[in-house]
Design an enzyme around this catalytic site. Structure first.
Site, mmCIF file in Angstrom:
data_model
loop_
_atom_site.group_PDB
_atom_site.id
_atom_site.type_symbol
_atom_site.label_atom_id
_atom_site.label_comp_id
_atom_site.label_asym_id
_atom_site.label_seq_id
_atom_site.Cartn_x
_atom_site.Cartn_y
_atom_site.Cartn_z
ATOM 1 N N HIS A 27 0.877 -1.172 0.000
ATOM 2 C CA HIS A 27 0.000 0.000 0.000
ATOM 3 C C HIS A 27 0.913 1.219 0.000
ATOM 4 C CE1 HIS A 27 -3.541 2.368 0.570
ATOM 5 N NE2 HIS A 27 -3.127 2.855 1.726
ATOM 6 N N HIS A 39 -3.686 8.931 1.446
ATOM 7 C CA HIS A 39 -3.652 7.650 0.737
ATOM 8 C C HIS A 39 -5.043 7.329 0.220
ATOM 9 C CE1 HIS A 39 -5.618 5.256 3.980
ATOM 10 N NE2 HIS A 39 -5.341 6.386 4.618
ATOM 11 N N CYS A 117 -2.990 2.883 -5.808
ATOM 12 C CA CYS A 117 -2.449 3.807 -4.812
ATOM 13 C C CYS A 117 -1.029 4.257 -5.156
ATOM 14 C CB CYS A 117 -2.505 3.198 -3.410
ATOM 15 S SG CYS A 117 -1.673 1.616 -3.242
#
Length: 161
Positions: A27, A39, A117
């Site tokens: 991530h 994020h 992401c």
């Protein structure tokens, strides 16, 4: 209290990219200030969603969240990873932060291959919508397909003649 990185004693600076090592995937977030990051997270209806969860992989949209780094980590390890600094020139920090803050709480399109992401944070830091991991994966897959095709042709030719 700053969450310690298991890979470095260096503290993140505004605009740094943070790579978080989840089980089976990474991530990404961008460090903003005061132990907080921005994020992508999966949206959900009526209930609190788990920030930076794998469920975002199965959605075609994501919410841009401003969160404490510790809350995004869920006990996972992390590191500062500005790996594209050698390829792309980072935007000035004030511009990175301005662009990043403008995105908070917006819903954005999400795609595992074209808009994940890592693409998101790279766009904020460099102004370039790129994911080095996907590019490497696609090159590896293309190489495998070419090699497989060549070997198949060679075996076919060898067996026929």
């Amino acid at each position: 209290v700053m969450v310690k990185c298991c890979y470095s004693l260096t503290l993140p600076r505004p605009g740094d990219l943070i790579e978080i090592f989840r089980i089976g995937y990474e991530h990404w977030a961008i460090y903003v200030e005061d132990d907080c990051v921005v994020h992508l997270a999966a949206p959900s209806k009526g209930e609190e969603f788990e920030v930076g969860s794998i469920t975002s992989v199965f959605s075609n949209r994501a919410v841009v969240k401003y969160s404490r780094l510790e809350d995004v980590l869920h006990g996972c390890s992390w590191k500062i990873n500005n790996k594209l600094d050698g390829t792309y020139l980072p935007l000035p920090v004030d511009q990175i932060l301005q662009r990043t803050r403008k995105m908070i709480n917006k819903i954005v399109q999400y795609s595992l291959i074209e808009g994940n992401c890592e693409h998101f944070v790279n766009d904020l830091r460099y102004g370039v919508h790129v994911n080095a991991n996907v590019s490497e994966m696609l090159c590896t897959d293309l190489l495998f397909v070419c090699l497989f095709s060549f070997l198949s042709f060679f075996l076919f030719f060898f067996l026929v003649f």
